[in-house]
Design an enzyme around this catalytic site. Structure first.
Site, PDB file in Angstrom:
ATOM      1  N   ILE A 105       9.119 -60.694 -13.556  1.00  0.00           N
ATOM      2  CA  ILE A 105       8.878 -61.763 -12.299  1.00  0.00           C
ATOM      3  C   ILE A 105       8.187 -62.458 -11.252  1.00  0.00           C
ATOM      4  CG2 ILE A 105      12.000 -61.541 -13.088  1.00  0.00           C
ATOM      5  CD1 ILE A 105      11.884 -60.093 -10.262  1.00  0.00           C
ATOM      6  N   ASP A 106       6.664 -61.998 -11.406  1.00  0.00           N
ATOM      7  CA  ASP A 106       5.952 -62.032 -10.635  1.00  0.00           C
ATOM      8  C   ASP A 106       5.375 -63.349 -10.588  1.00  0.00           C
ATOM      9  OD1 ASP A 106       4.042 -61.797 -12.298  1.00  0.00           O
ATOM     10  OD2 ASP A 106       4.836 -59.156 -12.276  1.00  0.00           O
ATOM     11  N   HIS A 121      12.772 -63.607 -18.115  1.00  0.00           N
ATOM     12  CA  HIS A 121      13.527 -62.929 -16.788  1.00  0.00           C
ATOM     13  C   HIS A 121      13.110 -63.600 -15.498  1.00  0.00           C
ATOM     14  CE1 HIS A 121      13.680 -58.845 -19.371  1.00  0.00           C
ATOM     15  NE2 HIS A 121      14.710 -59.852 -19.685  1.00  0.00           N
ATOM     16  N   CYS A 150      20.925 -72.532   2.802  1.00  0.00           N
ATOM     17  CA  CYS A 150      20.080 -73.294   2.454  1.00  0.00           C
ATOM     18  C   CYS A 150      20.213 -74.617   4.202  1.00  0.00           C
ATOM     19  CB  CYS A 150      20.672 -74.079   1.493  1.00  0.00           C
ATOM     20  SG  CYS A 150      19.974 -75.731   1.038  1.00  0.00           S
TER      21      CYS A 150
END
Length: 242
Positions: A105-106, A121, A150
């Site tokens: 996920i990098d 992922h 947000c």
């Protein structure tokens, strides 16, 4: 160069439809710890096991604890692509590698220049408001405190990563299956093949050569046409098509 690496070179030179399936071991040489090695996250001590913290139910029930762990242990924005990432990008540019299917996920494959990257992922580089769906980059998470909200609507901002108990993206899965099914060569690298359903995708491979590159044994070693138990960056740095 060992005989095994020489054989890998021969395979890469011969075939033009190669798919790479990788895991955390691909990024350890970039300084990102994997989850199951001796020094990985699973062998460190926290108030909760990493599997628990990185689950959907924990994210919902204890979001502040989730983000405290997430910021400290899952974000490595200073990490740079290593030899494996760079070589895969080069092989794609030269028409050898058709796709990279990654459990990571990098975002390092894209940083190295790979174009067709299927992130099973998700990615820490993407974050979305759960209320208005506005995009927020990784720095927004890093520089926030507690549960990030947000700035547009005040909703909770969730990383675009697949947590335990969550399903994989259907479109990503479908694309990964298509590439793996059509591949002549499948190179599995830097993964223990212990995480399902992701690891099950390699069952769709029906091509000519299965290559496994991983320091530790995997369930697929006995089926490999070529098995190399060495650091993947060191192996890929020796691939030379010239």
């Amino acid at each position: 160069m060992t005989e095994a690496v020489k054989e890998l070179n021969r395979i890469v030179k011969e075939y033009d439809n190669i798919v790479f399936f990788g895991g955390a071991g691909v990024s350890t040489e970039s300084g990102i710890p994997d989850f199951r090695s001796v020094d990985g996250l699973y062998h460190q001590e926290y108030d909760y096991p990493p599997e628990t913290i990185l689950s959907h139910s924990f994210y919902r029930s204890k979001p502040e604890e989730f983000f405290r762990f997430y910021r400290k242990k899952m974000l490595f924005t200073d990490a740079k692509p290593n030899a494996a990432h760079r070589k895969l990008a080069e092989l794609e540019a030269r028409g050898k590698v058709r796709a990279v299917v990654t459990q990571n996920i990098d975002g390092l494959h894209q940083a190295a220049g790979s174009k067709t990257v299927l992130e099973l992922h998700g990615s820490v580089l993407r974050n979305y408001c759960e209320k208005c769906h506005a995009f927020h980059d990784v720095n927004y998470i890093i520089h926030s405190s507690g549960v990030p909200t947000c700035e547009k609507c005040g909703g909770s901002v969730k990383p675009d990563v697949v947590l335990y108990e969550e399903g994989l993206d259907d479109q990503v899965i479908s694309a990964a299956v298509s590439y793996i099914r059509a591949a002549q060569v499948l190179i599995i690298g830097g993964t223990s093949l212990a995480v399902y359903p992701a690891a099950g995708l390699i069952d769709y491979f029906k091509g000519d050569k299965l290559v496994v590159i991983n320091k530790a044994p995997t369930p697929r070693d006995k089926y490999a046409d070529l098995l190399i138990q060495e650091p993947i960056g060191e192996v890929f740095s020796q691939i030379d098509l010239d």
